[in-house]
Scaffold this motif. Structure first.
Motif, PDB file in Angstrom:
ATOM      1  N   SER A 158       0.830  -1.204   0.000  1.00  0.00           N
ATOM      2  CA  SER A 158       0.000   0.000   0.000  1.00  0.00           C
ATOM      3  C   SER A 158       0.866   1.256   0.000  1.00  0.00           C
ATOM      4  N   GLY A 159       0.219   2.387  -0.276  1.00  0.00           N
ATOM      5  CA  GLY A 159       0.933   3.654  -0.254  1.00  0.00           C
ATOM      6  C   GLY A 159       1.492   3.983   1.119  1.00  0.00           C
ATOM      7  N   GLU A 160       0.715   3.679   2.173  1.00  0.00           N
ATOM      8  CA  GLU A 160       1.182   3.962   3.534  1.00  0.00           C
ATOM      9  C   GLU A 160       2.431   3.147   3.859  1.00  0.00           C
ATOM     10  N   TRP A 161       2.439   1.873   3.451  1.00  0.00           N
ATOM     11  CA  TRP A 161       3.602   1.012   3.688  1.00  0.00           C
ATOM     12  C   TRP A 161       4.819   1.556   2.951  1.00  0.00           C
ATOM     13  N   MET A 162       4.597   1.983   1.705  1.00  0.00           N
ATOM     14  CA  MET A 162       5.691   2.535   0.924  1.00  0.00           C
ATOM     15  C   MET A 162       6.243   3.800   1.568  1.00  0.00           C
ATOM     16  N   ALA A 163       5.351   4.647   2.102  1.00  0.00           N
ATOM     17  CA  ALA A 163       5.790   5.892   2.732  1.00  0.00           C
ATOM     18  C   ALA A 163       6.720   5.604   3.902  1.00  0.00           C
ATOM     19  N   TRP A 164       6.333   4.670   4.758  1.00  0.00           N
ATOM     20  CA  TRP A 164       7.180   4.326   5.903  1.00  0.00           C
ATOM     21  C   TRP A 164       8.511   3.725   5.447  1.00  0.00           C
ATOM     22  N   SER A 165       8.476   2.918   4.402  1.00  0.00           N
ATOM     23  CA  SER A 165       9.707   2.307   3.894  1.00  0.00           C
ATOM     24  C   SER A 165      10.677   3.366   3.374  1.00  0.00           C
ATOM     25  N   ILE A 166      10.135   4.366   2.675  1.00  0.00           N
ATOM     26  CA  ILE A 166      10.980   5.433   2.144  1.00  0.00           C
ATOM     27  C   ILE A 166      11.595   6.243   3.282  1.00  0.00           C
ATOM     28  N   MET A 167      10.833   6.462   4.346  1.00  0.00           N
ATOM     29  CA  MET A 167      11.368   7.185   5.507  1.00  0.00           C
ATOM     30  C   MET A 167      12.533   6.406   6.128  1.00  0.00           C
ATOM     31  N   ILE A 168      12.367   5.107   6.277  1.00  0.00           N
ATOM     32  CA  ILE A 168      13.428   4.276   6.869  1.00  0.00           C
ATOM     33  C   ILE A 168      14.677   4.298   5.989  1.00  0.00           C
ATOM     34  N   TYR A 169      14.468   4.193   4.675  1.00  0.00           N
ATOM     35  CA  TYR A 169      15.602   4.218   3.751  1.00  0.00           C
ATOM     36  C   TYR A 169      16.327   5.563   3.811  1.00  0.00           C
ATOM     37  N   GLY A 170      15.569   6.659   3.816  1.00  0.00           N
ATOM     38  CA  GLY A 170      16.178   7.981   3.895  1.00  0.00           C
ATOM     39  C   GLY A 170      17.009   8.138   5.155  1.00  0.00           C
ATOM     40  N   PHE A 171      16.505   7.621   6.279  1.00  0.00           N
ATOM     41  CA  PHE A 171      17.239   7.682   7.544  1.00  0.00           C
ATOM     42  C   PHE A 171      18.553   6.909   7.443  1.00  0.00           C
ATOM     43  N   ALA A 172      18.493   5.696   6.891  1.00  0.00           N
ATOM     44  CA  ALA A 172      19.704   4.876   6.783  1.00  0.00           C
ATOM     45  C   ALA A 172      20.741   5.538   5.876  1.00  0.00           C
ATOM     46  N   ALA A 173      20.291   6.095   4.747  1.00  0.00           N
ATOM     47  CA  ALA A 173      21.218   6.734   3.817  1.00  0.00           C
ATOM     48  C   ALA A 173      21.872   7.965   4.436  1.00  0.00           C
ATOM     49  N   SER A 174      21.186   8.606   5.361  1.00  0.00           N
ATOM     50  CA  SER A 174      21.725   9.796   6.010  1.00  0.00           C
ATOM     51  C   SER A 174      22.757   9.449   7.076  1.00  0.00           C
ATOM     52  N   VAL A 175      22.572   8.328   7.756  1.00  0.00           N
ATOM     53  CA  VAL A 175      23.411   7.974   8.906  1.00  0.00           C
ATOM     54  C   VAL A 175      24.642   7.170   8.504  1.00  0.00           C
ATOM     55  N   LEU A 176      24.490   6.215   7.573  1.00  0.00           N
ATOM     56  CA  LEU A 176      25.602   5.340   7.203  1.00  0.00           C
ATOM     57  C   LEU A 176      26.699   6.131   6.490  1.00  0.00           C
ATOM     58  N   PRO A 177      27.954   5.662   6.542  1.00  0.00           N
ATOM     59  CA  PRO A 177      29.031   6.330   5.799  1.00  0.00           C
ATOM     60  C   PRO A 177      28.675   6.455   4.324  1.00  0.00           C
ATOM     61  N   VAL A 178      29.077   7.549   3.703  1.00  0.00           N
ATOM     62  CA  VAL A 178      28.645   7.847   2.336  1.00  0.00           C
ATOM     63  C   VAL A 178      29.100   6.782   1.345  1.00  0.00           C
TER      64      VAL A 178
END
Length: 682
Positions: free
Chosen positions: A250-270
């Protein structure tokens, strides 16, 4: 090649490009071949990169390849990492090429092909490339600092503070809209979701292999490309493999997944996720666009959309309301001039660039490459029958039955039938194509038509879903880089409140700032997903205004730096696009705030739904109306804040320019100390 032949060659390329633009503008037939637009774009790309970018780099900015970049002077193995130029180009292009070059030109096609074509060509070569290059130059000379930080130092603390707040607020909206476009593309596409998911472990293996185990760029590139192709193939076989239902989300599931991915990409070494994934994505992006260009050359399609529609002057468009001025300038963003690029050009990229003289190919080169992508998107949209285009995108679809929609569009002069739309949906394997607003489905249909005609009519459904996956891949890479850049900016701001929060080498500070930023844009993303109007209609105008206002801030910085460098005679390179963006964006903002038509003005929209709520309705209607009223008020407050904040930044910079040019204040650049590229850096 002898000099005389080179001169004759470039005269021929320039004449060919000018002729293609002139023919496209003055052609009086019902249709025009798309090759004219392609020729205009390729020639503009070649001439602008060869001459204008070289003049900009050698005469205006005067790059120094012997000067060490922040990737060396601040090398930390996490954010500041000297990186191969082409890997950086891949990261930068992937980061800047979000929905703008795909969605914007598609939506602006309702004006006809000519306004979009002209703005893309002129805006990118004379505005967007300059914008990206001068911001990246300024950031590299100042240790990779953000636009807000640089304005604080080069102008004054008040302007810098307002700029930081503005950039954070604008970035929140930009990332929310980027996420929303991805949700719209992937929520109904298991194939696309699977392939996108596969890029994450592939990127991780590439990053670890190259950085930890010293595998060459060539070998990790081969691994990544092969893995990506396998992922694309496997995604098309999910039903056969019996696992398709795992990727129907669903769209809601996708929204949460994108938030989690954005967080990981921000925190992990580039080097672990962000850079290799963006680099990998660039092969898919540029490769697909190149194949699309070949398909256009093979098929040579006619553009069925006229060069100008009545909507360019009367503002009563079926896709969105508004006249060609100012709305073409805020609808087409990344394909011409995009403020979001300033965040990447002063965020991740200057922390990775190995040599200062690579700014020309990475900054200006990536921008004019994106120009070609935008032009291809415009061609894909305008090659459709106009009736089909409007049936897919028209906002009226949410409240009318298909029969009513076709009647309205046909009455407007663009014939379309329910049977024809049903046939189109069947050909591409979709249930319906009515009301698939947002630009992405339209581009996918146009792209599928091109590929099918060039490589086989029986593969329409395959090409359509491939295009949907391609668009999501295109946009998601902007979210990861944008979130990381936003984290830098937020930490800059929070460091003024409590110094430890500004320490980018502190993992707790990084995690806290990343979580805060994701929560900010994640809220607007989720609201867009559950919006009764589909979200994109509510947020895209706000996205366009915010994006171009950010470009205004960046041009203000660029002008200030040119004056301080003693290059005031070249101010026109930044002032001309700045003046255009100021007039267009402030006009659009004023209209969106105060227009009396509820379909146009945010305040009028809130007032309309407040009246409906007061009159009463069903529980479902009251819930939807309350949501829409709230959205209208939020959009109005956010737009008003953006306009006021950018006005403060512009006026503060204007005062600074007057002082510097009149001699009332002596120029002082706040560049980092000069370190030669060959010096040993700790």
């Amino acid at each position: 090649m002898p000099k005389v032949l080179r001169i004759l060659l470039w005269i021929a390329i320039s004449a060919l490009g000018a002729g293609a633009v002139a023919f496209s503008a003055f052609h009086k037939g019902e249709t025009i071949n798309a090759l004219w637009l392609v020729v205009a774009g390729v020639c503009s790309f070649a001439v602008a990169y060869r001459f204008y970018s070289k003049w900009l780099i050698t005469k205006v900015l005067v790059l120094d390849k012997e000067r060490a970049t922040p990737a060396h002077t601040k090398k930390d193995g996490k954010d500041f990492v000297p990186t191969n130029k082409w890997v950086v180009f891949g990261h930068h292009f992937a980061a800047i090429a979000g929905p703008g070059p795909l969605v914007g030109p598609v939506l602006a096609a309702q004006f006809g092909y000519l306004p979009g074509m002209l703005w893309i060509l002129v805006g990118a070569t004379l505005g967007g490339g300059v914008h990206d290059a001068i911001v990246m130059f300024a950031s590299i000379r100042r240790g990779g600092k953000s636009v807000g930080q640089m304005l604080k130092e080069e102008v004054n603390p008040v302007v810098g503070f307002v700029a930081m707040i503005s950039v954070l607020a604008i970035m929140t909206i930009l990332l929310a809209v980027l996420g929303l476009v991805v949700v719209k593309a992937l929520a109904e596409s298991p194939w696309g979701l699977f392939t996108i998911a596969m890029t994450i472990p592939l990127a991780f293996i590439m990053g670890v292999g190259h950085t930890i185990f010293k595998v060459s760029v060539r070998n990790v590139t081969i691994f990544g490309i092969v893995g990506l192709l396998v992922g694309v193939w496997a995604g098309s076989e999910l039903k056969t493999l019996g696992i398709e239902h795992y990727f129907e989300r669903s769209g809601e599931w996708m929204a949460w997944s994108i938030m989690i991915y954005g967080f990981a990409a921000s925190v992990l070494p580039v080097w672990m996720l962000l850079a290799p994934r963006d680099y990998l994505s660039t092969f898919m992006k540029i490769g697909t666009v190149a194949v699309l260009a070949v398909a256009v050359l093979v098929v040579a399609p006619e553009l069925h959309m006229p060069k100008l529609t009545d909507y360019a002057s009367n503002g009563e468009g079926l896709v969105f309301l508004g006249k060609v001025f100012p709305f073409v300038f805020i609808t087409i963003a990344c394909g011409a001039i995009s403020g979001f690029h300033a965040l990447i050009s002063s965020g991740t990229t200057p922390k990775l660039l190995d040599k200062e003289d690579s700014i020309r190919s990475v900054a200006y080169g990536a921008m004019v490459t994106e120009m070609l992508v935008a032009l291809m998107a415009l061609v894909a949209a305008c090659a459709l029958q106009p009736g089909e285009y409007f049936a897919i995108n028209a906002g009226i679809n949410k409240t009318m039955a298909p029969e009513q929609v076709t009647q309205v569009i046909t009455a407007a002069g663009y014939p379309v039938t329910v049977a024809g739309m049903n046939t189109l949906a069947s050909e591409i394997g979709e249930k319906t194509m009515f009301g698939r607003a947002g630009g992405a489905p339209t581009f996918a249909v146009g792209m599928a038509h091109m590929f099918a005609r060039a490589f086989g009519d029986k593969l329409m459904a395959f090409w359509y879903h491939f295009a949907i996956m391609f668009e999501a891949l295109f946009i998601l890479t902007t979210i990861d880089a944008g979130t990381r850049v936003g984290r830098f900016i937020l930490q800059d701001f929070m460091g003024n409140i409590w110094k430890p929060l500004g320490n980018t080498k502190s993992m707790p500070a990084n995690v806290f700032a990343s979580a805060m930023l994701v929560a900010m844009w994640g809220y607007f993303l989720y609201q867009g997903v559950v919006d009764p109007l589909g979200g994109i209609n509510t947020l895209w105008p706000l996205f366009g205004i915010a994006n171009q206002l950010l470009a205004v801030i960046a041009f203000c910085l660029g002008t200030t730096i040119l004056i301080k460098m003693g290059k005031a005679r070249y101010m026109a390179v930044t002032l001309a696009p700045l003046a255009l963006l100021l007039s267009a964006t402030f006009s659009a903002g004023w209209i969106k705030l105060f227009d009396k038509d509820p379909r146009m003005g945010f305040l009028a929209q809130a007032e309309l739904y407040a009246g409906k709520i007061a009159a009463g309705g069903t529980p479902k209607e009251l819930s939807d109306w309350g949501h829409l009223k709230f959205n209208g008020l939020v959009d109005a407050w956010v737009t008003g804040f953006f306009l006021i904040a950018v006005t403060i930044v512009f006026l503060g910079c204007l005062v600074e320019w007057i002082k510097l040019l009149s001699g009332a204040k002596q120029p002082k650049l706040h560049e980092d100390p000069y370190v030669t590229a060959t010096a040993e850096v700790a």
